[in-house]
Design a protein around this motif. Sequence first.
Motif, mmCIF file in Angstrom:
data_model
loop_
_atom_site.group_PDB
_atom_site.id
_atom_site.type_symbol
_atom_site.label_atom_id
_atom_site.label_comp_id
_atom_site.label_asym_id
_atom_site.label_seq_id
_atom_site.Cartn_x
_atom_site.Cartn_y
_atom_site.Cartn_z
ATOM 1 N N GLU A 351 0.746 -0.791 -0.376
ATOM 2 C CA GLU A 351 -0.045 -0.277 0.176
ATOM 3 C C GLU A 351 0.949 1.254 -0.330
ATOM 4 N N THR A 352 0.511 2.368 -0.682
ATOM 5 C CA THR A 352 1.567 2.770 -0.832
ATOM 6 C C THR A 352 0.363 4.609 -1.135
ATOM 7 N N ILE A 353 0.672 5.215 -0.451
ATOM 8 C CA ILE A 353 -0.461 6.832 -0.481
ATOM 9 C C ILE A 353 0.405 7.547 -1.624
ATOM 10 N N ILE A 354 -1.093 7.528 -2.369
ATOM 11 C CA ILE A 354 -0.741 8.860 -3.841
ATOM 12 C C ILE A 354 -0.429 9.582 -4.265
ATOM 13 N N GLN A 355 0.656 10.020 -4.574
ATOM 14 C CA GLN A 355 1.066 11.437 -4.494
ATOM 15 C C GLN A 355 0.287 12.197 -5.023
ATOM 16 N N ILE A 356 -0.734 13.519 -4.762
ATOM 17 C CA ILE A 356 -1.883 14.329 -5.527
ATOM 18 C C ILE A 356 -1.452 15.582 -5.648
ATOM 19 N N ILE A 359 3.632 11.796 -9.186
ATOM 20 C CA ILE A 359 3.493 10.602 -9.853
ATOM 21 C C ILE A 359 4.267 9.526 -8.725
ATOM 22 N N THR A 360 3.546 8.569 -8.221
ATOM 23 C CA THR A 360 3.183 7.090 -7.121
ATOM 24 C C THR A 360 3.371 5.887 -8.024
ATOM 25 N N PRO A 361 5.281 5.551 -7.906
ATOM 26 C CA PRO A 361 4.834 4.151 -8.018
ATOM 27 C C PRO A 361 4.778 3.391 -8.263
ATOM 28 N N ILE A 362 4.060 1.992 -8.222
ATOM 29 C CA ILE A 362 3.426 1.533 -7.716
ATOM 30 C C ILE A 362 3.275 -0.034 -8.056
ATOM 31 N N TYR A 363 4.331 -0.692 -7.340
ATOM 32 C CA TYR A 363 5.522 -1.464 -7.057
ATOM 33 C C TYR A 363 4.883 -3.007 -7.123
ATOM 34 N N PRO A 364 5.331 -4.284 -7.608
ATOM 35 C CA PRO A 364 5.708 -4.395 -9.184
ATOM 36 C C PRO A 364 5.783 -3.642 -10.557
ATOM 37 N N SER A 365 4.352 -2.871 -10.215
ATOM 38 C CA SER A 365 4.053 -3.580 -11.770
ATOM 39 C C SER A 365 3.692 -1.940 -12.407
ATOM 40 N N GLY A 366 3.797 -1.061 -12.014
ATOM 41 C CA GLY A 366 4.134 0.539 -13.156
ATOM 42 C C GLY A 366 3.727 1.673 -11.995
ATOM 43 N N GLN A 367 3.533 2.891 -12.457
ATOM 44 C CA GLN A 367 3.508 3.885 -11.669
ATOM 45 C C GLN A 367 2.103 4.560 -12.368
#
Length: 480
Positions: A351-356, A359-367
Amino acid sequence: MQLNKLSFNVFNTIDKYNLINPNDTIIVGVSGGPDSVALLKVLYAINTNKRLHLHLIVAHLNHQLRGKDSEEDALFIQKLSEELHLPFILKNVDVHKIAIQTKCSIEEAARCERYKFFIESSRTYNASVVALGHTADDNAETILHRIIRGTGLSGLEGIPIKRQLTGDSSTQLIRPLLYTWRNEIIEYLKNEQADFRIDTSNYETKYLRNKIRHELIPLIENQYNPNFRNTLLQLSQILNINNKYLSSEAKKTLETVIIKRAEDSYIINSHLLSKQSKIIQYFIFYEILMEMQIPLKEFSYAHYTKIIEETSKKGKGRQFQLPGKLHLWHEKGILYIRKTPLQKSFIPIPETIIQIPGITPIYPSGQLTAEISDVQNLSLDEYKRIKTKNEEILDLGRITLPISVRGRKDGDAISPLGTKGHKKLKDIFIDKKIPAQQRNAIPVVVMNDQPIWVIGVCIDNKVKVTPETKKILKLTFQKL
Protein backbone atom coordinates in the motif's frame (compact mmCIF):
# COMPACT_ATOMS: atom_id res chain seq x y z
CA MET A 1 34.98 -12.20 51.83
CA GLN A 2 37.61 -10.65 49.54
CA LEU A 3 37.54 -11.50 45.84
CA ASN A 4 40.54 -13.41 44.49
CA LYS A 5 42.38 -12.24 41.38
CA LEU A 6 40.28 -14.15 38.85
CA SER A 7 36.95 -13.18 40.43
CA PHE A 8 38.05 -9.55 40.61
CA ASN A 9 39.02 -9.56 36.91
CA VAL A 10 35.73 -11.18 35.92
CA PHE A 11 33.80 -8.64 37.99
CA ASN A 12 35.59 -5.85 36.10
CA THR A 13 34.58 -7.49 32.82
CA ILE A 14 30.96 -7.73 34.00
CA ASP A 15 31.02 -4.08 35.02
CA LYS A 16 32.73 -2.87 31.82
CA TYR A 17 30.29 -4.60 29.47
CA ASN A 18 27.22 -4.22 31.70
CA LEU A 19 26.59 -7.96 31.68
CA ILE A 20 24.65 -8.20 34.95
CA ASN A 21 22.42 -5.93 37.01
CA PRO A 22 21.51 -6.26 40.71
CA ASN A 23 18.56 -8.61 41.37
CA ASP A 24 18.95 -10.38 38.01
CA THR A 25 17.77 -13.97 37.73
CA ILE A 26 20.58 -15.83 35.98
CA ILE A 27 20.54 -19.29 34.40
CA VAL A 28 24.12 -20.56 34.70
CA GLY A 29 24.91 -23.29 32.19
CA VAL A 30 27.15 -25.86 33.89
CA SER A 31 28.54 -28.90 32.09
CA GLY A 32 30.75 -29.94 34.99
CA GLY A 33 33.99 -29.08 33.17
CA PRO A 34 36.54 -26.61 34.57
CA ASP A 35 35.25 -23.55 32.69
CA SER A 36 31.61 -23.82 33.75
CA VAL A 37 32.46 -24.83 37.33
CA ALA A 38 34.75 -21.79 37.59
CA LEU A 39 32.00 -19.58 36.15
CA LEU A 40 29.50 -20.75 38.76
CA LYS A 41 31.91 -20.32 41.66
CA VAL A 42 33.06 -16.89 40.46
CA LEU A 43 29.49 -15.62 40.02
CA TYR A 44 28.60 -16.97 43.45
CA ALA A 45 31.62 -15.18 45.00
CA ILE A 46 30.85 -11.89 43.19
CA ASN A 47 27.20 -12.06 44.25
CA THR A 48 28.20 -12.60 47.88
CA ASN A 49 31.00 -10.02 47.93
CA LYS A 50 29.17 -7.26 46.05
CA ARG A 51 25.75 -8.02 47.55
CA LEU A 52 24.10 -7.96 44.14
CA HIS A 53 21.14 -10.11 45.29
CA LEU A 54 21.39 -12.22 42.15
CA HIS A 55 19.19 -15.29 41.80
CA LEU A 56 21.54 -17.93 40.42
CA ILE A 57 20.01 -21.09 38.94
CA VAL A 58 22.25 -23.98 37.87
CA ALA A 59 21.21 -25.63 34.59
CA HIS A 60 22.64 -28.86 33.16
CA LEU A 61 21.71 -30.70 29.98
CA ASN A 62 22.60 -34.40 30.02
CA HIS A 63 23.40 -35.25 26.39
CA GLN A 64 23.41 -38.99 27.19
CA LEU A 65 26.45 -39.48 24.96
CA ARG A 66 28.86 -41.00 27.48
CA GLY A 67 26.75 -43.49 29.37
CA LYS A 68 27.65 -43.71 33.06
CA ASP A 69 30.01 -40.73 32.80
CA SER A 70 27.12 -38.52 31.68
CA GLU A 71 25.05 -39.64 34.67
CA GLU A 72 27.95 -38.93 37.02
CA ASP A 73 28.37 -35.44 35.50
CA ALA A 74 24.74 -34.67 36.36
CA LEU A 75 25.11 -36.00 39.92
CA PHE A 76 28.31 -33.98 40.40
CA ILE A 77 26.60 -30.73 39.36
CA GLN A 78 23.54 -31.48 41.47
CA LYS A 79 25.79 -31.95 44.51
CA LEU A 80 27.67 -28.74 43.72
CA SER A 81 24.35 -26.87 43.50
CA GLU A 82 23.28 -28.25 46.86
CA GLU A 83 26.58 -27.18 48.45
CA LEU A 84 25.98 -23.63 47.21
CA HIS A 85 22.27 -23.80 48.13
CA LEU A 86 21.26 -23.00 44.55
CA PRO A 87 18.31 -24.33 42.50
CA PHE A 88 19.23 -27.03 40.00
CA ILE A 89 17.61 -27.77 36.61
CA LEU A 90 18.34 -31.05 34.84
CA LYS A 91 17.14 -32.20 31.44
CA ASN A 92 18.03 -35.48 29.75
CA VAL A 93 18.21 -35.55 25.94
CA ASP A 94 19.25 -38.36 23.58
CA VAL A 95 21.46 -36.22 21.34
CA HIS A 96 22.67 -39.18 19.26
CA LYS A 97 19.09 -40.07 18.33
CA ILE A 98 18.27 -36.43 17.51
CA ALA A 99 21.37 -36.14 15.30
CA ILE A 100 20.19 -39.13 13.26
CA GLN A 101 16.65 -37.77 12.98
CA THR A 102 17.79 -34.29 11.92
CA LYS A 103 20.65 -35.56 9.74
CA CYS A 104 23.23 -33.31 11.36
CA SER A 105 26.45 -33.88 13.29
CA ILE A 106 26.55 -34.83 16.96
CA GLU A 107 28.22 -31.50 17.72
CA GLU A 108 25.52 -29.48 15.94
CA ALA A 109 22.66 -31.48 17.46
CA ALA A 110 24.15 -31.04 20.96
CA ARG A 111 24.56 -27.32 20.44
CA CYS A 112 20.97 -26.90 19.22
CA GLU A 113 19.57 -28.87 22.14
CA ARG A 114 21.61 -26.86 24.65
CA TYR A 115 20.24 -23.59 23.38
CA LYS A 116 16.69 -24.96 23.32
CA PHE A 117 17.21 -25.95 26.95
CA PHE A 118 18.50 -22.51 27.92
CA ILE A 119 15.58 -20.83 26.16
CA GLU A 120 13.07 -23.10 27.92
CA SER A 121 14.73 -22.59 31.29
CA SER A 122 14.90 -18.81 30.94
CA ARG A 123 11.18 -18.67 30.15
CA THR A 124 10.23 -21.03 32.96
CA TYR A 125 12.15 -19.04 35.58
CA ASN A 126 11.64 -15.62 33.95
CA ALA A 127 15.42 -15.20 33.82
CA SER A 128 16.90 -11.96 32.48
CA VAL A 129 20.32 -13.53 31.83
CA VAL A 130 21.83 -16.85 30.69
CA ALA A 131 25.53 -17.15 31.58
CA LEU A 132 27.89 -19.54 29.77
CA GLY A 133 31.53 -20.38 30.45
CA HIS A 134 33.22 -19.67 27.10
CA THR A 135 36.83 -18.54 27.54
CA ALA A 136 39.46 -16.64 25.56
CA ASP A 137 40.76 -20.02 24.34
CA ASP A 138 37.29 -20.91 23.03
CA ASN A 139 37.15 -17.60 21.19
CA ALA A 140 40.55 -18.09 19.53
CA GLU A 141 39.61 -21.64 18.52
CA THR A 142 36.27 -20.44 17.12
CA ILE A 143 37.92 -17.77 14.96
CA LEU A 144 40.45 -20.25 13.55
CA HIS A 145 37.71 -22.84 13.04
CA ARG A 146 35.70 -20.33 11.02
CA ILE A 147 38.72 -19.34 8.92
CA ILE A 148 39.30 -22.99 8.04
CA ARG A 149 35.63 -23.62 7.32
CA GLY A 150 35.18 -20.33 5.46
CA THR A 151 33.68 -17.16 6.87
CA GLY A 152 33.15 -13.46 6.25
CA LEU A 153 33.92 -10.33 8.23
CA SER A 154 31.16 -11.00 10.76
CA GLY A 155 32.43 -14.50 11.48
CA LEU A 156 35.90 -13.19 12.24
CA GLU A 157 34.49 -11.17 15.14
CA GLY A 158 34.49 -14.40 17.11
CA ILE A 159 32.19 -15.11 20.04
CA PRO A 160 30.23 -12.08 21.33
CA ILE A 161 30.49 -11.36 25.03
CA LYS A 162 26.80 -10.45 25.11
CA ARG A 163 23.85 -10.92 22.79
CA GLN A 164 20.11 -11.56 22.87
CA LEU A 165 19.28 -15.17 23.66
CA THR A 166 16.78 -15.13 20.78
CA GLY A 167 15.83 -12.49 18.26
CA ASP A 168 12.57 -11.63 20.03
CA SER A 169 13.77 -12.07 23.62
CA SER A 170 14.85 -9.52 26.24
CA THR A 171 16.94 -12.23 27.91
CA GLN A 172 20.67 -11.69 27.45
CA LEU A 173 23.22 -14.46 26.85
CA ILE A 174 26.51 -13.47 28.48
CA ARG A 175 30.02 -14.94 28.66
CA PRO A 176 31.83 -13.39 31.65
CA LEU A 177 34.96 -15.56 31.15
CA LEU A 178 35.49 -14.57 27.52
CA TYR A 179 38.63 -12.59 28.33
CA THR A 180 39.98 -15.24 30.71
CA TRP A 181 42.47 -17.89 29.53
CA ARG A 182 41.96 -21.54 30.41
CA ASN A 183 45.27 -21.80 32.27
CA GLU A 184 44.05 -19.01 34.59
CA ILE A 185 40.92 -21.03 35.27
CA ILE A 186 42.83 -24.22 36.06
CA GLU A 187 45.08 -22.29 38.43
CA TYR A 188 42.02 -20.73 40.10
CA LEU A 189 40.33 -24.11 40.62
CA LYS A 190 43.57 -25.57 41.96
CA ASN A 191 43.90 -22.75 44.51
CA GLU A 192 40.25 -23.16 45.48
CA GLN A 193 40.71 -26.94 45.72
CA ALA A 194 37.61 -27.23 43.57
CA ASP A 195 36.75 -30.45 41.77
CA PHE A 196 35.51 -30.60 38.19
CA ARG A 197 34.64 -33.23 35.61
CA ILE A 198 36.70 -34.22 32.56
CA ASP A 199 34.84 -34.94 29.32
CA THR A 200 37.18 -37.36 27.53
CA SER A 201 35.43 -36.68 24.21
CA ASN A 202 37.04 -33.21 24.28
CA TYR A 203 40.35 -34.96 23.57
CA GLU A 204 39.14 -37.02 20.62
CA THR A 205 40.78 -35.55 17.53
CA LYS A 206 38.20 -37.02 15.17
CA TYR A 207 36.36 -33.74 15.77
CA LEU A 208 37.76 -30.74 13.87
CA ARG A 209 37.36 -28.44 16.87
CA ASN A 210 39.50 -30.75 19.00
CA LYS A 211 42.15 -31.07 16.27
CA ILE A 212 42.40 -27.29 16.18
CA ARG A 213 42.71 -27.11 19.98
CA HIS A 214 45.15 -29.96 20.55
CA GLU A 215 47.14 -30.08 17.29
CA LEU A 216 46.92 -27.01 15.06
CA ILE A 217 47.19 -24.17 17.61
CA PRO A 218 50.10 -25.82 19.51
CA LEU A 219 51.88 -26.39 16.18
CA ILE A 220 51.53 -22.73 15.15
CA GLU A 221 52.55 -21.49 18.62
CA ASN A 222 55.60 -23.79 18.72
CA GLN A 223 56.87 -23.16 15.18
CA TYR A 224 55.49 -19.82 13.97
CA ASN A 225 54.02 -17.47 16.55
CA PRO A 226 54.06 -18.17 20.30
CA ASN A 227 51.48 -15.38 20.75
CA PHE A 228 49.13 -16.78 18.11
CA ARG A 229 45.96 -16.96 20.23
CA ASN A 230 46.37 -13.34 21.31
CA THR A 231 46.92 -12.42 17.66
CA LEU A 232 43.60 -14.05 16.74
CA LEU A 233 41.77 -12.18 19.50
CA GLN A 234 43.35 -8.90 18.42
CA LEU A 235 42.11 -9.57 14.87
CA SER A 236 38.58 -10.14 16.18
CA GLN A 237 38.65 -6.90 18.18
CA ILE A 238 39.79 -4.88 15.15
CA LEU A 239 37.08 -6.44 12.97
CA ASN A 240 34.49 -5.87 15.68
CA ILE A 241 35.14 -2.12 15.50
CA ASN A 242 35.18 -2.24 11.69
CA ASN A 243 31.97 -4.23 11.48
CA LYS A 244 30.10 -2.03 13.95
CA TYR A 245 30.66 0.93 11.64
CA LEU A 246 29.71 -0.97 8.48
CA SER A 247 26.64 -2.44 10.19
CA SER A 248 25.53 1.02 11.31
CA GLU A 249 25.89 2.36 7.77
CA ALA A 250 24.07 -0.67 6.34
CA LYS A 251 21.13 -0.22 8.73
CA LYS A 252 20.75 3.42 7.72
CA THR A 253 20.98 2.55 4.03
CA LEU A 254 18.53 -0.34 4.41
CA GLU A 255 15.83 2.09 5.55
CA THR A 256 16.27 4.07 2.31
CA VAL A 257 15.91 1.05 -0.01
CA ILE A 258 13.04 -0.75 1.74
CA ILE A 259 9.70 -0.53 0.00
CA LYS A 260 7.96 -2.79 2.49
CA ARG A 261 8.97 -5.08 5.34
CA ALA A 262 7.00 -7.74 7.18
CA GLU A 263 7.85 -10.52 9.60
CA ASP A 264 8.68 -13.02 6.87
CA SER A 265 9.31 -10.84 3.82
CA TYR A 266 11.07 -7.79 2.41
CA ILE A 267 10.49 -5.76 -0.74
CA ILE A 268 13.62 -3.86 -1.77
CA ASN A 269 14.28 -1.19 -4.40
CA SER A 270 17.19 -2.88 -6.16
CA HIS A 271 17.91 0.20 -8.31
CA LEU A 272 18.85 2.12 -5.19
CA LEU A 273 20.51 -0.91 -3.61
CA SER A 274 22.82 -1.56 -6.55
CA LYS A 275 24.19 2.00 -6.29
CA GLN A 276 25.72 1.14 -2.90
CA SER A 277 29.21 -0.28 -2.49
CA LYS A 278 29.45 -4.08 -2.52
CA ILE A 279 30.49 -4.20 1.15
CA ILE A 280 27.43 -2.16 2.22
CA GLN A 281 25.20 -4.42 0.11
CA TYR A 282 26.77 -7.43 1.86
CA PHE A 283 25.98 -5.97 5.28
CA ILE A 284 22.46 -4.99 4.20
CA PHE A 285 21.68 -8.60 3.31
CA TYR A 286 23.34 -9.72 6.54
CA GLU A 287 20.98 -7.43 8.49
CA ILE A 288 17.97 -8.75 6.56
CA LEU A 289 18.92 -12.37 7.27
CA MET A 290 19.38 -11.53 10.95
CA GLU A 291 15.96 -9.86 11.17
CA MET A 292 14.30 -12.76 9.34
CA GLN A 293 16.08 -15.21 11.68
CA ILE A 294 17.66 -17.17 8.84
CA PRO A 295 20.47 -19.49 10.09
CA LEU A 296 23.61 -17.56 9.10
CA LYS A 297 25.83 -20.63 9.31
CA GLU A 298 24.07 -21.95 6.19
CA PHE A 299 25.12 -18.89 4.17
CA SER A 300 28.47 -18.78 2.40
CA TYR A 301 30.26 -15.99 0.56
CA ALA A 302 28.94 -17.50 -2.68
CA HIS A 303 25.35 -17.00 -1.50
CA TYR A 304 25.88 -13.33 -0.69
CA THR A 305 27.66 -12.87 -4.03
CA LYS A 306 24.78 -14.52 -5.88
CA ILE A 307 22.24 -12.14 -4.32
CA ILE A 308 24.33 -9.07 -5.15
CA GLU A 309 24.97 -10.23 -8.73
CA GLU A 310 21.32 -11.11 -9.36
CA THR A 311 20.04 -7.77 -8.09
CA SER A 312 22.39 -5.90 -10.44
CA LYS A 313 21.06 -7.70 -13.54
CA LYS A 314 18.40 -6.28 -15.82
CA GLY A 315 15.91 -8.08 -18.02
CA LYS A 316 13.31 -10.73 -17.31
CA GLY A 317 12.30 -11.63 -13.76
CA ARG A 318 14.32 -14.33 -12.06
CA GLN A 319 13.46 -16.44 -9.05
CA PHE A 320 15.97 -18.40 -6.98
CA GLN A 321 16.13 -20.15 -3.63
CA LEU A 322 18.78 -19.88 -0.91
CA PRO A 323 19.44 -21.76 2.34
CA GLY A 324 16.96 -21.40 5.18
CA LYS A 325 14.05 -21.84 2.71
CA LEU A 326 14.61 -18.29 1.55
CA HIS A 327 13.00 -17.39 -1.78
CA LEU A 328 13.98 -14.37 -3.87
CA TRP A 329 12.33 -12.87 -6.93
CA HIS A 330 13.97 -10.00 -8.83
CA GLU A 331 12.11 -8.08 -11.50
CA LYS A 332 12.07 -4.53 -12.88
CA GLY A 333 14.19 -3.01 -10.15
CA ILE A 334 12.35 -4.72 -7.28
CA LEU A 335 13.73 -7.53 -5.13
CA TYR A 336 11.25 -9.67 -3.19
CA ILE A 337 12.60 -11.74 -0.30
CA ARG A 338 10.34 -14.26 1.42
CA LYS A 339 10.51 -17.34 3.61
CA THR A 340 7.84 -19.02 1.49
CA PRO A 341 7.86 -19.77 -2.26
CA LEU A 342 7.02 -16.68 -4.27
CA GLN A 343 5.20 -16.89 -7.57
CA LYS A 344 5.16 -13.81 -9.75
CA SER A 345 1.37 -13.73 -9.84
CA PHE A 346 1.27 -13.59 -6.04
CA ILE A 347 3.77 -10.77 -5.56
CA PRO A 348 1.92 -8.41 -3.21
CA ILE A 349 1.43 -4.77 -4.11
CA PRO A 350 2.40 -2.78 -1.01
CA GLU A 351 0.00 0.00 0.00
CA THR A 352 1.31 3.41 -1.05
CA ILE A 353 -0.20 6.88 -0.55
CA ILE A 354 -0.88 8.54 -3.92
CA GLN A 355 0.93 11.82 -4.52
CA ILE A 356 -1.65 14.40 -5.68
CA PRO A 357 -0.59 15.94 -7.96
CA GLY A 358 2.43 13.85 -8.84
CA ILE A 359 3.74 10.44 -9.86
CA THR A 360 3.45 7.46 -7.51
CA PRO A 361 5.43 4.24 -8.14
CA ILE A 362 3.29 1.11 -7.85
CA TYR A 363 5.52 -1.85 -7.15
CA PRO A 364 5.98 -4.09 -9.02
CA SER A 365 3.68 -3.13 -11.86
CA GLY A 366 4.14 0.51 -12.86
CA GLN A 367 3.37 4.06 -11.82
CA LEU A 368 0.32 6.25 -11.29
CA THR A 369 0.15 9.87 -12.44
CA ALA A 370 -2.33 12.17 -10.65
CA GLU A 371 -3.49 15.53 -12.11
CA ILE A 372 -6.04 18.08 -10.91
CA SER A 373 -8.04 20.27 -13.32
CA ASP A 374 -11.25 22.31 -13.56
CA VAL A 375 -14.21 20.47 -15.02
CA GLN A 376 -14.86 23.27 -17.57
CA ASN A 377 -11.55 22.45 -19.20
CA LEU A 378 -12.80 18.94 -20.02
CA SER A 379 -15.17 17.68 -22.70
CA LEU A 380 -16.66 14.62 -21.00
CA ASP A 381 -17.95 13.06 -24.22
CA GLU A 382 -14.63 13.54 -25.98
CA TYR A 383 -12.76 12.13 -22.96
CA LYS A 384 -14.92 8.99 -22.89
CA ARG A 385 -14.17 8.46 -26.59
CA ILE A 386 -10.38 8.60 -26.31
CA LYS A 387 -9.72 7.32 -22.75
CA THR A 388 -7.96 4.02 -22.18
CA LYS A 389 -8.81 1.44 -19.54
CA ASN A 390 -5.77 2.51 -17.54
CA GLU A 391 -6.95 6.09 -16.98
CA GLU A 392 -9.93 7.49 -15.12
CA ILE A 393 -11.38 10.78 -13.90
CA LEU A 394 -12.95 11.19 -10.46
CA ASP A 395 -14.86 13.95 -8.69
CA LEU A 396 -12.22 15.56 -6.45
CA GLY A 397 -14.92 17.06 -4.25
CA ARG A 398 -16.15 13.60 -3.31
CA ILE A 399 -12.73 12.33 -2.36
CA THR A 400 -11.36 12.32 1.18
CA LEU A 401 -7.59 12.61 1.09
CA PRO A 402 -5.24 10.88 1.34
CA ILE A 403 -6.06 8.05 -1.03
CA SER A 404 -3.80 5.04 -1.57
CA VAL A 405 -3.08 2.32 -4.06
CA ARG A 406 -2.58 -1.33 -3.05
CA GLY A 407 -3.33 -4.89 -4.07
CA ARG A 408 -6.73 -6.44 -3.46
CA LYS A 409 -7.73 -7.79 -0.05
CA ASP A 410 -10.13 -10.54 0.89
CA GLY A 411 -13.63 -9.07 1.17
CA ASP A 412 -12.91 -5.98 -0.96
CA ALA A 413 -16.13 -4.69 -2.60
CA ILE A 414 -17.08 -1.80 -4.87
CA SER A 415 -20.22 -0.21 -6.31
CA PRO A 416 -19.36 -0.34 -10.04
CA LEU A 417 -20.28 2.74 -12.08
CA GLY A 418 -23.83 2.50 -13.46
CA THR A 419 -24.97 -0.28 -11.10
CA LYS A 420 -26.79 -0.42 -7.80
CA GLY A 421 -25.41 -1.98 -4.64
CA HIS A 422 -21.96 -3.35 -3.99
CA LYS A 423 -20.17 -6.30 -5.48
CA LYS A 424 -17.10 -8.17 -4.29
CA LEU A 425 -13.99 -7.72 -6.40
CA LYS A 426 -13.66 -11.50 -6.57
CA ASP A 427 -17.07 -11.77 -8.28
CA ILE A 428 -16.26 -8.91 -10.67
CA PHE A 429 -13.04 -10.64 -11.70
CA ILE A 430 -14.94 -13.88 -12.29
CA ASP A 431 -17.63 -12.11 -14.35
CA LYS A 432 -14.97 -10.41 -16.48
CA LYS A 433 -13.10 -13.72 -16.83
CA ILE A 434 -9.87 -12.28 -15.43
CA PRO A 435 -7.52 -15.26 -14.79
CA ALA A 436 -6.99 -16.04 -11.11
CA GLN A 437 -3.21 -15.81 -11.45
CA GLN A 438 -3.53 -12.20 -12.69
CA ARG A 439 -5.90 -10.82 -10.06
CA ASN A 440 -3.31 -10.07 -7.36
CA ALA A 441 -1.35 -8.00 -9.89
CA ILE A 442 -4.22 -5.53 -10.46
CA PRO A 443 -3.71 -2.28 -8.50
CA VAL A 444 -6.67 -0.98 -6.49
CA VAL A 445 -7.10 2.70 -5.58
CA VAL A 446 -8.71 3.01 -2.15
CA MET A 447 -10.20 5.74 0.04
CA ASN A 448 -10.48 4.93 3.76
CA ASP A 449 -9.37 1.42 2.72
CA GLN A 450 -12.43 1.05 0.44
CA PRO A 451 -11.89 0.51 -3.31
CA ILE A 452 -12.86 3.45 -5.53
CA TRP A 453 -11.04 2.37 -8.71
CA VAL A 454 -9.95 -1.10 -9.70
CA ILE A 455 -7.46 -0.09 -12.36
CA GLY A 456 -8.49 -1.29 -15.79
CA VAL A 457 -11.76 -2.72 -14.46
CA CYS A 458 -14.21 -0.22 -12.91
CA ILE A 459 -14.66 2.84 -10.66
CA ASP A 460 -17.05 3.35 -7.76
CA ASN A 461 -20.31 5.30 -8.15
CA LYS A 462 -19.49 7.55 -5.20
CA VAL A 463 -16.56 9.23 -6.99
CA LYS A 464 -18.08 9.54 -10.47
CA VAL A 465 -18.07 12.86 -12.28
CA THR A 466 -21.54 14.54 -12.25
CA PRO A 467 -22.97 17.88 -13.48
CA GLU A 468 -22.23 19.24 -9.99
CA THR A 469 -18.52 18.38 -10.22
CA LYS A 470 -16.21 21.40 -10.04
CA LYS A 471 -12.74 19.86 -9.99
CA ILE A 472 -11.64 16.53 -11.31
CA LEU A 473 -8.83 14.20 -10.36
CA LYS A 474 -7.35 12.42 -13.36
CA LEU A 475 -5.45 9.22 -12.63
CA THR A 476 -3.34 7.53 -15.31
CA PHE A 477 -1.67 4.17 -14.78
CA GLN A 478 1.43 3.31 -16.78
CA LYS A 479 2.82 -0.21 -16.82
CA LEU A 480 6.57 -0.68 -16.53
